[in-house]
Design an enzyme around this catalytic site. Structure first.
Site, PDB file in Angstrom:
ATOM      1  N   LYS A  18     -10.803  15.153   6.462  1.00  0.00           N
ATOM      2  CA  LYS A  18     -12.000  14.780   5.689  1.00  0.00           C
ATOM      3  C   LYS A  18     -12.955  13.936   6.533  1.00  0.00           C
ATOM      4  CE  LYS A  18     -13.008  11.225   2.658  1.00  0.00           C
ATOM      5  NZ  LYS A  18     -12.741  10.327   1.533  1.00  0.00           N
TER       6      LYS A  18
ATOM      7  N   LYS B   3     -17.057  19.163  -0.352  1.00  0.00           N
ATOM      8  CA  LYS B   3     -16.751  18.078  -1.311  1.00  0.00           C
ATOM      9  C   LYS B   3     -18.032  17.325  -1.642  1.00  0.00           C
ATOM     10  CE  LYS B   3     -13.921  13.938  -1.869  1.00  0.00           C
ATOM     11  NZ  LYS B   3     -12.582  13.366  -1.738  1.00  0.00           N
TER      12      LYS B   3
ATOM     13  N   ARG C 254       0.856  -1.203   0.000  1.00  0.00           N
ATOM     14  CA  ARG C 254       0.000   0.000   0.000  1.00  0.00           C
ATOM     15  C   ARG C 254       0.883   1.241   0.000  1.00  0.00           C
ATOM     16  NH1 ARG C 254      -3.271  -3.527   3.404  1.00  0.00           N
ATOM     17  NH2 ARG C 254      -2.443  -2.709   5.378  1.00  0.00           N
TER      18      ARG C 254
HETATM   19  P1  13P Z   1     -13.714   8.997  -5.399  1.00  0.00           P
HETATM   20  O1  13P Z   1     -13.225  10.164  -6.195  1.00  0.00           O
HETATM   21  O2  13P Z   1     -13.113   7.678  -5.834  1.00  0.00           O
HETATM   22  O3  13P Z   1     -15.200   8.965  -5.254  1.00  0.00           O
HETATM   23  O4  13P Z   1     -13.118   9.172  -3.934  1.00  0.00           O
HETATM   24  C1  13P Z   1     -13.181  10.420  -3.353  1.00  0.00           C
HETATM   25  C2  13P Z   1     -13.354  10.278  -1.916  1.00  0.00           C
HETATM   26  O5  13P Z   1     -12.548  10.779  -1.158  1.00  0.00           O
HETATM   27  C3  13P Z   1     -14.530   9.554  -1.404  1.00  0.00           C
HETATM   28  O6  13P Z   1     -14.679   9.792  -0.039  1.00  0.00           O
END
Ligand code: 13P
Length: 336
Positions: free
Chosen positions: A134, A217, A44
């Site tokens: 996030k 987001k 990873r």
């Molecule tokens: P994706 O762009 O693959 O949807 O992932 C973004 C993300 O951080 C989802 O929480």
């Protein structure tokens, strides 16, 4: 300008966007096994270190979202992962929710957990170099969902999370993701996403969040993945802009979209038109996981020693997304 606003702008200005590399070990294991790579902490790290030391980090990536395992790892040269990211001028970030669990009394829906002990975890991440975070709330769509209960409880959690994050001096990414799974139309997605985002801001305001120091987001407005009536990229951009204009307060500096299962090209084309047609003051950019990493992961899985080919593939995708964030992408650039 507040410190938080400065951090947010550093992450998303000048055609830069976010690399979401915060897949949990479970999700990353699925991604690696799908391309026949064994999922170990070393593997990873290997893939992620290749991405984080790519040339495009300097021009195209303003922030990287990490998972707990990665923020605690060191590179093959011995420096920490947050240091590697900062050395390119990008900001290290960290996913701090602990995942979406079944919502009591509405078991087909989810509530995101992770508030217990969050203040202490944030201190640890700040010390490790993170300056943004996030938290993702997820919402399913059908005739009766998302329910008022799911909309309310996830918005409440996002607001409590944001308050703790800003308290310590980091920028919260507020991610309410209305899933694309289902046969619903784009109109339904527009209606439900608007409801969800409005409720998030009601709660953020109630919790006294500095809106100039967050990044939203959201998902783009799309028809469900099983819907027979897909809409064009132009319509995606118009509906997405309509949704955000009507539901996001003007203090918010920028919006960084998730890709949510769109192909790399779809996510790029849609963002390009959103940016091109954007008459708002919000910066529009990307915070992509799959739409930045998919091709690079495929190339890497064929020969995990081929750093150059993997980085070339990632650099191309990052450049395309960066052009899209400024509305300057064209499909002609894809084959060059
Ligand atoms: P994706 O762009 O693959 O949807 O992932 C973004 C993300 O951080 C989802 O929480």
């Amino acid at each position: 300008m507040s410190e938080l606003n400065k951090i947010a702008l550093k992450i998303i200005s000048n055609g830069k966007g976010i690399l979401a590399a915060d897949e949990s070990n479970g999700t990353m294991t699925n991604r690696l096994e799908a391309v026949n790579v064994v999922s170990t902490p070393e593997n990873r790290l290997k893939f992620r270190e290749i991405l984080f030391s790519s040339e495009s980090m300097k021009e195209c990536i303003g922030g990287v979202i990490l998972y707990d395992e990665t923020i605690n790892q060191s590179t093959s040269y011995g420096n920490s992962i947050p240091d590697l990211i900062s050395s390119h001028g990008a900001v290290p970030g960290i996913k701090v929710d602990t995942g979406a669990k079944d919502l009591a009394n509405s078991s087909k829906e989810k509530i995101t957990e992770g508030l217990d002990g969050l203040r202490e975890r944030l201190k640890k991440y700040y010390k490790l170099g993170a300056r943004f975070t996030k938290w993702r709330g997820v919402y399913v769509v059908s005739k009766k969902y998302p329910s008022e209960l799911a909309i309310h409880s996830n918005a409440h959690a996002l607001a409590r999370y944001s308050a703790l994050v800003q308290e310590i001096g980091m920028v919260p990414i507020v991610e309410p993701e209305v899933l694309m799974d289902g046969d619903h139309s784009a109109e339904v997605c527009l209606k439900k996403t608007s409801e969800v985002i409005k409720k998030c801001f009601d709660e953020l305001i109630l919790h006294k969040i500095d809106l100039s120091g967050i990044i939203l987001k959201p998902n783009m407005i799309l028809a469900g993945n099983l819907s027979k009536t897909k809409i064009s990229s132009e319509e995606v951009s118009q509906k997405t802009l309509e949704c955000l204009k009507g539901s996001v307060p003007s203090e918010v500096p920028g919006i960084a979209f998730l890709s949510g299962g769109q192909s790399e090209i779809e996510a790029t084309e849609n963002l390009n038109l959103i940016s091109k047609n954007n008459k708002t003051k919000f910066i529009m950019t990307y915070s992509y996981g799959r739409a930045l990493q998919q091709s690079a992961l495929k190339v890497w899985s064929k020969n995990t020693k081929d750093k150059v080919a993997t980085q070339n593939t990632f650099n191309h995708r990052a450049k395309m997304c960066s052009l899209a964030a400024t509305g300057k992408w064209s499909s002609d650039f894809e084959n060059k």
